[in-house]
Design a protein around this motif. Sequence first.
Motif, PDB file in Angstrom:
ATOM      1  N   VAL A 151       2.445 -20.724   3.029  1.00 47.46           N
ATOM      2  CA  VAL A 151       2.320 -20.383   4.449  1.00 47.46           C
ATOM      3  C   VAL A 151       2.096 -18.890   4.612  1.00 47.46           C
ATOM      4  O   VAL A 151       1.157 -18.447   5.271  1.00 47.46           O
ATOM      5  CB  VAL A 151       3.578 -20.839   5.229  1.00 47.46           C
ATOM      6  N   VAL A 152       2.964 -18.093   3.999  1.00 49.83           N
ATOM      7  CA  VAL A 152       2.855 -16.640   4.121  1.00 49.83           C
ATOM      8  C   VAL A 152       1.619 -16.145   3.381  1.00 49.83           C
ATOM      9  O   VAL A 152       0.894 -15.275   3.888  1.00 49.83           O
ATOM     10  CB  VAL A 152       4.136 -15.943   3.607  1.00 49.83           C
ATOM     11  N   LYS A 153       1.361 -16.693   2.217  1.00 49.70           N
ATOM     12  CA  LYS A 153       0.202 -16.271   1.429  1.00 49.70           C
ATOM     13  C   LYS A 153      -1.086 -16.459   2.226  1.00 49.70           C
ATOM     14  O   LYS A 153      -1.960 -15.586   2.233  1.00 49.70           O
ATOM     15  CB  LYS A 153       0.153 -17.059   0.121  1.00 49.70           C
ATOM     16  N   GLY A 154      -1.215 -17.573   2.922  1.00 43.12           N
ATOM     17  CA  GLY A 154      -2.396 -17.821   3.732  1.00 43.12           C
ATOM     18  C   GLY A 154      -2.583 -16.774   4.817  1.00 43.12           C
ATOM     19  O   GLY A 154      -3.694 -16.278   5.045  1.00 43.12           O
ATOM     20  N   ARG A 155      -1.487 -16.421   5.480  1.00 42.28           N
ATOM     21  CA  ARG A 155      -1.545 -15.376   6.519  1.00 42.28           C
ATOM     22  C   ARG A 155      -1.983 -14.049   5.915  1.00 42.28           C
ATOM     23  O   ARG A 155      -2.794 -13.330   6.487  1.00 42.28           O
ATOM     24  CB  ARG A 155      -0.182 -15.192   7.180  1.00 42.28           C
ATOM     25  N   LEU A 156      -1.408 -13.712   4.752  1.00 38.66           N
ATOM     26  CA  LEU A 156      -1.723 -12.431   4.127  1.00 38.66           C
ATOM     27  C   LEU A 156      -3.177 -12.380   3.652  1.00 38.66           C
ATOM     28  O   LEU A 156      -3.829 -11.340   3.753  1.00 38.66           O
ATOM     29  CB  LEU A 156      -0.764 -12.153   2.978  1.00 38.66           C
ATOM     30  N   TYR A 157      -3.690 -13.496   3.151  1.00 36.30           N
ATOM     31  CA  TYR A 157      -5.109 -13.540   2.769  1.00 36.30           C
ATOM     32  C   TYR A 157      -6.004 -13.351   3.991  1.00 36.30           C
ATOM     33  O   TYR A 157      -7.025 -12.661   3.917  1.00 36.30           O
ATOM     34  CB  TYR A 157      -5.458 -14.836   2.034  1.00 36.30           C
ATOM     35  N   ASP A 158      -5.628 -13.947   5.116  1.00 41.73           N
ATOM     36  CA  ASP A 158      -6.396 -13.746   6.346  1.00 41.73           C
ATOM     37  C   ASP A 158      -6.453 -12.269   6.720  1.00 41.73           C
ATOM     38  O   ASP A 158      -7.505 -11.746   7.090  1.00 41.73           O
ATOM     39  CB  ASP A 158      -5.789 -14.537   7.507  1.00 41.73           C
ATOM     40  N   VAL A 159      -5.312 -11.598   6.605  1.00 43.95           N
ATOM     41  CA  VAL A 159      -5.250 -10.155   6.905  1.00 43.95           C
ATOM     42  C   VAL A 159      -6.113  -9.385   5.917  1.00 43.95           C
ATOM     43  O   VAL A 159      -6.889  -8.500   6.298  1.00 43.95           O
ATOM     44  CB  VAL A 159      -3.790  -9.646   6.862  1.00 43.95           C
ATOM     45  N   LEU A 160      -6.000  -9.718   4.658  1.00 42.91           N
ATOM     46  CA  LEU A 160      -6.746  -9.030   3.609  1.00 42.91           C
ATOM     47  C   LEU A 160      -8.259  -9.127   3.847  1.00 42.91           C
ATOM     48  O   LEU A 160      -8.993  -8.171   3.624  1.00 42.91           O
ATOM     49  CB  LEU A 160      -6.376  -9.622   2.250  1.00 42.91           C
ATOM     50  N   ILE A 161      -8.701 -10.263   4.338  1.00 36.18           N
ATOM     51  CA  ILE A 161     -10.127 -10.490   4.549  1.00 36.18           C
ATOM     52  C   ILE A 161     -10.620  -9.910   5.878  1.00 36.18           C
ATOM     53  O   ILE A 161     -11.712  -9.353   5.949  1.00 36.18           O
ATOM     54  CB  ILE A 161     -10.437 -12.003   4.495  1.00 36.18           C
ATOM     55  N   SER A 162      -9.803  -9.997   6.921  1.00 34.21           N
ATOM     56  CA  SER A 162     -10.350  -9.736   8.252  1.00 34.21           C
ATOM     57  C   SER A 162      -9.800  -8.523   9.010  1.00 34.21           C
ATOM     58  O   SER A 162     -10.378  -8.156  10.025  1.00 34.21           O
ATOM     59  CB  SER A 162     -10.173 -10.979   9.115  1.00 34.21           C
ATOM     60  N   ASP A 163      -8.698  -7.915   8.568  1.00 34.54           N
ATOM     61  CA  ASP A 163      -8.160  -6.812   9.365  1.00 34.54           C
ATOM     62  C   ASP A 163      -9.092  -5.607   9.291  1.00 34.54           C
ATOM     63  O   ASP A 163      -9.631  -5.281   8.235  1.00 34.54           O
ATOM     64  CB  ASP A 163      -6.748  -6.413   8.904  1.00 34.54           C
ATOM     65  N   GLU A 164      -9.258  -4.947  10.417  1.00 30.39           N
ATOM     66  CA  GLU A 164     -10.160  -3.799  10.488  1.00 30.39           C
ATOM     67  C   GLU A 164      -9.583  -2.544   9.833  1.00 30.39           C
ATOM     68  O   GLU A 164     -10.326  -1.627   9.506  1.00 30.39           O
ATOM     69  CB  GLU A 164     -10.515  -3.501  11.946  1.00 30.39           C
ATOM     70  N   SER A 165      -8.281  -2.492   9.631  1.00 23.66           N
ATOM     71  CA  SER A 165      -7.635  -1.308   9.073  1.00 23.66           C
ATOM     72  C   SER A 165      -7.471  -1.428   7.553  1.00 23.66           C
ATOM     73  O   SER A 165      -6.866  -2.379   7.054  1.00 23.66           O
ATOM     74  CB  SER A 165      -6.253  -1.115   9.705  1.00 23.66           C
ATOM     75  N   ALA A 166      -7.977  -0.420   6.854  1.00 24.68           N
ATOM     76  CA  ALA A 166      -7.820  -0.390   5.394  1.00 24.68           C
ATOM     77  C   ALA A 166      -6.347  -0.301   5.009  1.00 24.68           C
ATOM     78  O   ALA A 166      -5.938  -0.855   3.983  1.00 24.68           O
ATOM     79  CB  ALA A 166      -8.599   0.780   4.806  1.00 24.68           C
ATOM     80  N   ILE A 167      -5.552   0.353   5.831  1.00 27.08           N
ATOM     81  CA  ILE A 167      -4.117   0.499   5.532  1.00 27.08           C
ATOM     82  C   ILE A 167      -3.427  -0.868   5.618  1.00 27.08           C
ATOM     83  O   ILE A 167      -2.635  -1.232   4.739  1.00 27.08           O
ATOM     84  CB  ILE A 167      -3.460   1.527   6.468  1.00 27.08           C
ATOM     85  N   VAL A 168      -3.717  -1.614   6.652  1.00 28.03           N
ATOM     86  CA  VAL A 168      -3.102  -2.934   6.815  1.00 28.03           C
ATOM     87  C   VAL A 168      -3.542  -3.850   5.675  1.00 28.03           C
ATOM     88  O   VAL A 168      -2.726  -4.582   5.101  1.00 28.03           O
ATOM     89  CB  VAL A 168      -3.454  -3.536   8.192  1.00 28.03           C
ATOM     90  N   ARG A 169      -4.821  -3.792   5.327  1.00 28.24           N
ATOM     91  CA  ARG A 169      -5.318  -4.619   4.210  1.00 28.24           C
ATOM     92  C   ARG A 169      -4.626  -4.228   2.912  1.00 28.24           C
ATOM     93  O   ARG A 169      -4.274  -5.085   2.093  1.00 28.24           O
ATOM     94  CB  ARG A 169      -6.840  -4.471   4.071  1.00 28.24           C
TER      95      ARG A 169
END
Length: 181
Positions: A151-169
């Motif tokens: 569950v958490v891994k899926g959310r984190l992969y979504d962030v890794l792929i789509s967040d606009e901030s390099a820091i958040v990724r």
Amino acid sequence: MGSDLFSGSVGEISRRRIFYLVWLGINKPELLDYVSVDSLIEVVAVLSSSDWRIKAYATLVMGMMTSRGIKLPEYVISEIIRLLSDSSEYVRSGAAWVLGKIGNSASSKERCKVIYDSLARLLNDSSWVVRAAAVNSLGELRRDCNLPHEVVKGRLYDVLISDESAIVRKVAYNILKSYGE
């Protein structure tokens, strides 16, 4: 007013005590173990302050206390969740940080789910500071609340792929890396 911690108006006393507790947490964290219940009540009371700095520092104090193993009562956790919709990004990020620290003191699986859902909503916040705090806290919450890894891994992969901030990724990447991903 002098340097007396207890002189001045009620608001000024709270402000000084919050700043003192932050200083204590940074410089002598072991002394936070001896903070009284009255001080915790005062920290919670300032969460309704109109001054975003006071609320942000109060979340910092609560995070430091939970890092020391001090369990926060349910009503405090509810107040922290309420702060996730504050107008200040610093208050929202501080509240997200605290929620990541209290996973192991959450009283039930249902409370862990409420915290998880609250943090997951922050992944769409307009502020990268808030999103980074939410990502980091989701990583801590997964471990402390025994949330399903997928569950958490899926959310984190979504962030890794789509967040606009390099820091958040980068925060998401580091958490996934700590999982062995």
